[in-house]
Write a protein that holds these residues in place. Structure first.
Motif, PDB file in Angstrom:
ATOM      1  N   LEU A  22     -29.152  12.295  72.684  1.00  0.00           N
ATOM      2  CA  LEU A  22     -27.726  12.126  72.414  1.00  0.00           C
ATOM      3  C   LEU A  22     -27.097  11.140  73.397  1.00  0.00           C
ATOM      4  CD1 LEU A  22     -27.034  15.897  71.748  1.00  0.00           C
ATOM      5  CD2 LEU A  22     -27.427  14.114  70.057  1.00  0.00           C
ATOM      6  N   ALA A  23     -27.609  11.118  74.636  1.00  0.00           N
ATOM      7  CA  ALA A  23     -27.131  10.133  75.613  1.00  0.00           C
ATOM      8  C   ALA A  23     -27.519   8.719  75.169  1.00  0.00           C
ATOM      9  CB  ALA A  23     -27.720  10.438  76.990  1.00  0.00           C
ATOM     10  N   CYS A  24     -28.707   8.584  74.606  1.00  0.00           N
ATOM     11  CA  CYS A  24     -29.148   7.283  74.089  1.00  0.00           C
ATOM     12  C   CYS A  24     -28.248   6.811  72.946  1.00  0.00           C
ATOM     13  CB  CYS A  24     -30.598   7.363  73.594  1.00  0.00           C
ATOM     14  SG  CYS A  24     -31.824   7.416  74.908  1.00  0.00           S
ATOM     15  N   LEU A  25     -27.848   7.736  72.094  1.00  0.00           N
ATOM     16  CA  LEU A  25     -26.966   7.377  70.975  1.00  0.00           C
ATOM     17  C   LEU A  25     -25.636   6.836  71.495  1.00  0.00           C
ATOM     18  CD1 LEU A  25     -27.453  10.274  68.387  1.00  0.00           C
ATOM     19  CD2 LEU A  25     -28.722   8.153  68.619  1.00  0.00           C
ATOM     20  N   GLU A  26     -25.122   7.466  72.553  1.00  0.00           N
ATOM     21  CA  GLU A  26     -23.862   6.991  73.142  1.00  0.00           C
ATOM     22  C   GLU A  26     -24.027   5.586  73.706  1.00  0.00           C
ATOM     23  OE1 GLU A  26     -22.548   9.803  76.023  1.00  0.00           O
ATOM     24  OE2 GLU A  26     -22.271  11.438  74.575  1.00  0.00           O
ATOM     25  N   GLN A  27     -25.168   5.334  74.360  1.00  0.00           N
ATOM     26  CA  GLN A  27     -25.421   4.012  74.928  1.00  0.00           C
ATOM     27  C   GLN A  27     -25.576   2.965  73.834  1.00  0.00           C
ATOM     28  OE1 GLN A  27     -25.242   3.323  78.164  1.00  0.00           O
ATOM     29  NE2 GLN A  27     -25.531   1.158  77.690  1.00  0.00           N
ATOM     30  N   MET A  28     -26.244   3.340  72.751  1.00  0.00           N
ATOM     31  CA  MET A  28     -26.400   2.421  71.618  1.00  0.00           C
ATOM     32  C   MET A  28     -25.037   2.047  71.038  1.00  0.00           C
ATOM     33  SD  MET A  28     -29.702   4.147  69.758  1.00  0.00           S
ATOM     34  CE  MET A  28     -29.754   3.055  68.345  1.00  0.00           C
ATOM     35  N   GLU A  29     -24.157   3.035  70.973  1.00  0.00           N
ATOM     36  CA  GLU A  29     -22.808   2.776  70.454  1.00  0.00           C
ATOM     37  C   GLU A  29     -22.064   1.789  71.353  1.00  0.00           C
ATOM     38  OE1 GLU A  29     -18.810   5.291  69.100  1.00  0.00           O
ATOM     39  OE2 GLU A  29     -20.591   6.338  69.815  1.00  0.00           O
ATOM     40  N   LEU A  30     -22.230   1.964  72.675  1.00  0.00           N
ATOM     41  CA  LEU A  30     -21.587   1.042  73.620  1.00  0.00           C
ATOM     42  C   LEU A  30     -22.124  -0.379  73.465  1.00  0.00           C
ATOM     43  CD1 LEU A  30     -21.512   3.221  76.885  1.00  0.00           C
ATOM     44  CD2 LEU A  30     -19.543   2.538  75.486  1.00  0.00           C
ATOM     45  N   GLU A  31     -23.425  -0.489  73.159  1.00  0.00           N
ATOM     46  CA  GLU A  31     -24.049  -1.798  73.001  1.00  0.00           C
ATOM     47  C   GLU A  31     -23.935  -2.321  71.572  1.00  0.00           C
ATOM     48  OE1 GLU A  31     -27.969  -2.008  74.633  1.00  0.00           O
ATOM     49  OE2 GLU A  31     -27.416  -0.915  76.457  1.00  0.00           O
ATOM     50  N   LEU A  67     -31.160  13.979  64.625  1.00  0.00           N
ATOM     51  CA  LEU A  67     -31.034  15.301  63.995  1.00  0.00           C
ATOM     52  C   LEU A  67     -32.106  16.256  64.514  1.00  0.00           C
ATOM     53  CD1 LEU A  67     -30.318  14.212  60.312  1.00  0.00           C
ATOM     54  CD2 LEU A  67     -28.717  15.385  61.822  1.00  0.00           C
ATOM     55  N   LYS A  68     -33.302  15.717  64.710  1.00  0.00           N
ATOM     56  CA  LYS A  68     -34.386  16.546  65.251  1.00  0.00           C
ATOM     57  C   LYS A  68     -34.016  17.067  66.634  1.00  0.00           C
ATOM     58  CE  LYS A  68     -39.349  16.467  66.248  1.00  0.00           C
ATOM     59  NZ  LYS A  68     -40.587  15.656  66.246  1.00  0.00           N
ATOM     60  N   ALA A  69     -33.422  16.192  67.447  1.00  0.00           N
ATOM     61  CA  ALA A  69     -33.005  16.601  68.790  1.00  0.00           C
ATOM     62  C   ALA A  69     -31.928  17.680  68.722  1.00  0.00           C
ATOM     63  CB  ALA A  69     -32.489  15.390  69.569  1.00  0.00           C
ATOM     64  N   CYS A  70     -30.970  17.518  67.811  1.00  0.00           N
ATOM     65  CA  CYS A  70     -29.904  18.521  67.656  1.00  0.00           C
ATOM     66  C   CYS A  70     -30.483  19.864  67.238  1.00  0.00           C
ATOM     67  CB  CYS A  70     -28.874  18.041  66.634  1.00  0.00           C
ATOM     68  SG  CYS A  70     -27.858  16.675  67.210  1.00  0.00           S
ATOM     69  N   GLY A  71     -31.453  19.843  66.342  1.00  0.00           N
ATOM     70  CA  GLY A  71     -32.101  21.084  65.926  1.00  0.00           C
ATOM     71  C   GLY A  71     -32.845  21.741  67.070  1.00  0.00           C
ATOM     72  N   ASN A  72     -33.562  20.930  67.847  1.00  0.00           N
ATOM     73  CA  ASN A  72     -34.333  21.475  68.973  1.00  0.00           C
ATOM     74  C   ASN A  72     -33.426  22.069  70.044  1.00  0.00           C
ATOM     75  OD1 ASN A  72     -36.693  20.699  67.747  1.00  0.00           O
ATOM     76  ND2 ASN A  72     -36.924  18.824  68.920  1.00  0.00           N
ATOM     77  N   ALA A  73     -32.232  21.490  70.206  1.00  0.00           N
ATOM     78  CA  ALA A  73     -31.308  21.965  71.247  1.00  0.00           C
ATOM     79  C   ALA A  73     -30.302  22.981  70.724  1.00  0.00           C
ATOM     80  CB  ALA A  73     -30.561  20.774  71.851  1.00  0.00           C
ATOM     81  N   VAL A 110     -21.745  23.813  74.324  1.00  0.00           N
ATOM     82  CA  VAL A 110     -20.343  24.218  74.486  1.00  0.00           C
ATOM     83  C   VAL A 110     -19.502  22.956  74.573  1.00  0.00           C
ATOM     84  CG1 VAL A 110     -18.666  25.379  75.974  1.00  0.00           C
ATOM     85  CG2 VAL A 110     -20.928  26.389  75.635  1.00  0.00           C
ATOM     86  N   ASN A 111     -18.501  22.871  73.716  1.00  0.00           N
ATOM     87  CA  ASN A 111     -17.622  21.692  73.679  1.00  0.00           C
ATOM     88  C   ASN A 111     -18.414  20.388  73.527  1.00  0.00           C
ATOM     89  OD1 ASN A 111     -15.320  23.316  74.007  1.00  0.00           O
ATOM     90  ND2 ASN A 111     -15.563  23.291  76.242  1.00  0.00           N
ATOM     91  N   LYS A 112     -19.411  20.443  72.641  1.00  0.00           N
ATOM     92  CA  LYS A 112     -20.244  19.279  72.307  1.00  0.00           C
ATOM     93  C   LYS A 112     -21.070  18.757  73.475  1.00  0.00           C
ATOM     94  CE  LYS A 112     -17.081  17.824  68.650  1.00  0.00           C
ATOM     95  NZ  LYS A 112     -16.224  16.750  68.123  1.00  0.00           N
ATOM     96  N   LYS A 113     -21.275  19.613  74.475  1.00  0.00           N
ATOM     97  CA  LYS A 113     -22.145  19.279  75.585  1.00  0.00           C
ATOM     98  C   LYS A 113     -23.260  20.320  75.655  1.00  0.00           C
ATOM     99  CE  LYS A 113     -19.828  15.753  77.383  1.00  0.00           C
ATOM    100  NZ  LYS A 113     -20.397  14.388  77.462  1.00  0.00           N
ATOM    101  N   ILE A 114     -24.470  19.848  75.944  1.00  0.00           N
ATOM    102  CA  ILE A 114     -25.608  20.756  76.035  1.00  0.00           C
ATOM    103  C   ILE A 114     -25.807  21.159  77.489  1.00  0.00           C
ATOM    104  CG2 ILE A 114     -28.084  21.012  75.636  1.00  0.00           C
ATOM    105  CD1 ILE A 114     -27.790  18.849  73.455  1.00  0.00           C
ATOM    106  N   HIS A 115     -25.890  22.465  77.722  1.00  0.00           N
ATOM    107  CA  HIS A 115     -26.062  22.997  79.078  1.00  0.00           C
ATOM    108  C   HIS A 115     -27.399  23.734  79.143  1.00  0.00           C
ATOM    109  CE1 HIS A 115     -21.762  22.199  79.974  1.00  0.00           C
ATOM    110  NE2 HIS A 115     -21.612  22.502  78.689  1.00  0.00           N
TER     111      HIS A 115
END
Length: 731
Positions: free
Chosen positions: A348-357, A370-376, A608-613
């Motif tokens: 998800l951090a990579c996705l944010e960086q891709m958006e910035l670039e 999506l796979k990452a979201c499912g795993n987390a 929580v609040n769209k952040k993974i802890h």
């Protein structure tokens, strides 16, 4: 780059003729349009002069001039000119002329006019090998392989001998190994096995279809092996799971003084990644840099992929950062590595960086995200991705659809998974497998069986993965009879030979149902050796059903296989502790320490609040979480829930053992969720291993006390806790 058209001077490009005064041959305008980008005023003037010098009184254009013009049109790939030439050939009756027709067919093919080419071809009394080859190649390039093969068979009947180009074209049209071997026989019959062009294509074709050892034999038959033939073989080995052979070929190639090119390096890096051979990968990385290929974007992306597959995500990320141009391919390689090896939040951090670039996600990016979201268990971010997928119109993509089903199922939203499945315009085997697996992991085995039956009613044939998903679903739902029935139907009705995965599932079905002796008899009847997973499943069942002696037998089998794995020691220790045999339990713990078997730390994730802890067992320095857990434990004690302190290893007081239980990863995650989400909101936790009995019982109690639904996904299943109950039925 200079265009093909501009490589020819105007006087050499074209000889034009024109019916004087009647305007019956209007080539000038079309030719000016076709070559307008490459002609200067001087060339146009020369064309005008050429037109004026043509024989104005000729009733029929000269065949030689016509052929000359056809050749120039073919070289220029001018569709307008080709159409005009075809019209004029038909008008003057030259379409059936042997020489004109055999030049016209390749021209029409070159310009994509296959139907016109076929009509001219059929009208010719004498067709040369060039016309046959051109038309066969045209059908192959347009994906009409069946037409190409039919034409090749007609060619044989007409006793026209194919040349090397014909054979290479027909190789590309062949979709089955038997067909490739037939063409190979034709190649041998024509004495073209040693033709480098043909042999290289034959190697490439064999390799693409997985017949890599046949490809290697072909390579050994001719002495002149170039970089293309070596690379084709290396690519085949790498693509079809023969990484070691790919590396051997790579070294042999270099020993023959053949220098690798960029494609070779891409293929060999893939082989290293598949093998997880880090040492070879690093050596090839150094070679790539020394040969000056380090800045090549595609090779660099392959290096990112190699490091990611080897689990060295930091090296992969470092390689990506060093690229001057980071494209979607290199980012996807890194995302795939994080999705596979974790941590999921890095995706998800990579996705944010891709958006910035300002790099737009493609279908592959969404699949891994999506796979990452499912795993987390990151359902909020998963739903945001789903909305973006819908906005881009990608919901109908089969890979994305199947991954969405999997993501929702892993997050405990089985109904959402079903909705995605129902909306898919084409439900292929992969999507059916995903929904069967999703129902199974959410303890709805009967629904999984229904989907299996519906799948067959729709005319789809289940594959080996289907049965793995189905048998797993039967295991979680304790559908022993149905599981045994499905297993027996695999070879007899569906023609699928059970693999080790299917035998693992059967042992799990019997073990979870408490049929331990039957599971052991099943192992004895298997045609393959029992796996670690089988013995672990039986040992876990022995723990649940207090089968001490059988448990010790399984423990011995596991320790013989891998004495450094901690799980069997922990399970056997629990069996002895539960039976009150503390002396034997202490001996097992001593054995574990002597073997150096270290327990993998349990961890849990919560969004929580769209952040993974992330929380790790025994690592809590948050006073609020500690206070929340203490309060919860007090409330559970009053409700009659007694901590399972016997699960804590070591010589500790009861109070210390109770405190240690509070530090379990999923409890830390739940406490954090309770502190940071509104009352009544569902809590979703993902754990990297199975829950212990105390955490399972505590989750039931917390769901009742806090009046919240709690969803905890462990390795193989999803537990839904609500009002003091769990969807697994405590099995």
């Amino acid at each position: 780059m200079e265009s093909i058209n501009s490589q020819f001077k105007a006087p050499r490009k074209l000889r034009l003729w024109q019916r004087a005064g009647k305007g019956e041959f209007h080539m000038k305008e079309n030719l000016c349009e076709s070559w307008s980008n490459s002609q200067n005023c001087k060339e146009m003037a020369q064309l005008e002069k050429t037109l004026s010098e043509l024989d104005e009184n000729a009733d029929v254009p000269s065949v030689n001039k016509f052929i000359y013009l056809l050749k120039k049109c073919k070289a220029s790939k001018s569709l307008n000119s080709a159409q005009q030439m075809h019209l004029q050939a038909r008008k003057y009756g030259l379409e059936v002329h042997r020489e004109v027709g055999n030049h016209l067919v390749p021209l029409l093919v070159e310009c994509g006019r296959l139907l016109d080419a076929q009509q001219v071809f059929d009208g010719l009394a004498h067709r040369n090998v060039h016309s046959w080859t051109a038309l066969i190649s045209g059908y192959v390039q347009s994906g009409q392989s069946e037409n190409a093969i039919n034409l090749y068979q007609r060619m044989h009947k007409d006793d026209v001998h194919p040349n090397s180009y014909t054979l290479v074209a027909i190789l590309k049209s062949t979709k089955e190994l038997d067909g490739i071997k037939v063409v190979h026989m034709d190649i041998a019959e024509k004495g073209l096995e040693r033709d480098l062009f043909v042999a290289t294509s034959l190697i490439d074709t064999y390799a693409k279809y997985g017949a890599v050892f046949d490809a290697h034999k072909v390579l050994g038959t001719f002495p002149e092996r170039n970089i293309v033939s070596w690379t084709a073989l290396i690519a085949g080995y790498a693509e079809h799971g023969h990484g070691k052979e790919a590396l051997k070929c790579f070294e042999q190639m270099k020993s023959h003084d053949v220098t690798p090119n960029d494609v070779t390096y891409i293929c060999i890096l893939k082989a290293c990644g598949n093998l997880k051979s880090l040492e070879d990968g690093r050596n090839i990385h150094s070679e790539i840099v020394s040969k000056g290929f380090g800045e090549d974007t595609i090779i660099a992306s392959s290096m990112v992929d190699m490091y990611a597959k080897c689990g060295l995500l930091q090296d992969a990320h470092k390689t990506l950062k060093g690229l001057r141009v980071k494209d979607i391919v290199s980012w996807n390689a890194l995302i795939a590595g994080y999705a596979e090896h974790g941590p999921a939040q890095e995706v998800l951090a990579c996705l944010e960086q891709m958006e910035l670039e300002k790099i737009s996600l493609d279908a592959i990016s969404f699949v891994y995200a999506l796979k990452a979201c499912g795993n987390a268990g990151a359902i909020d971010q998963g739903q945001e991705l789903h909305a973006e997928i819908a906005r881009r119109g990608l919901e109908n993509d089969s890979h994305i659809g199947s991954t969405l089903i999997d993501m929702y199922a892993k997050c405990g939203l089985a109904m959402d998974a079903i909705l995605v499945f129902n909306k898919l315009p084409v439900q292929d085997v992969v999507s059916w497998n995903a929904i069967i697996k999703g129902c199974g992991m959410n303890h709805n085995g009967k629904k999984a069986v229904e989907y299996f039956e519906d799948m067959q009613k729709q005319g789809l044939k289940p594959d080996a993965v289907t049965f793995t998903c189905l048998l797993s679903a039967c295991s979680h739902a304790k559908l022993v009879a149905k599981g045994k029935e499905m297993f027996e139907l695999m070879p007899t009705v569906h023609g699928i030979r059970p693999s080790l995965d299917h035998y693992n599932c059967m042992i799990d079905i019997l073990s979870r149902a408490g049929r331990i002796k039957e599971a052991l008899r099943f192992i004895e009847s298997m045609p393959c050796l029992p796996s670690i997973d089988m013995w672990t499943a039986i040992l876990s069942a022995c723990k649940v059903h207090a089968e001490i002696d059988l448990g010790f037998q399984c423990f011995q089998q596991l320790v013989r296989t891998d004495s450094g794995w901690a799980v069997p020691y922990v399970l056997m220790w629990n069996i002895y502790v539960n039976a009150g045999r503390l002396e034997e339990a202490n001996k097992i713990e001593e054995l574990r320490k002597r073997a150096g078997a270290k327990k993998k730390p349990a961890s849990a994730l919560i969004e929580v609040n769209k952040k993974i802890h992330e929380f790790v067992v025994g690592r809590n320095d948050n006073k609020k979480i500690a206070m929340m857990l203490k309060t919860l434990q007090s409330r559970m004690d009053r409700g009659g829930k007694v901590p399972n302190i016997e699960l804590v290893m070591g010589l500790l007081s009861d109070d210390d053992k109770e405190a240690a239980l509070c530090d379990h990863a999923e409890k830390l995650a739940l406490a954090f969720g309770l502190l940071n989400t509104p009352q009544g909101q569902t809590l979703r936790v993902t754990k990297n291993m199975r829950m212990c009995n105390d955490c399972h019982n505590s989750s039931k109690a917390i769901s009742r006390i806090e009046k919240r639904e709690i969803i905890i996904r462990e390795i193989y299943q999803v537990h839904h806790f609500k009002d003091g109950w769990c969807s697994c039925g405590d099995i």
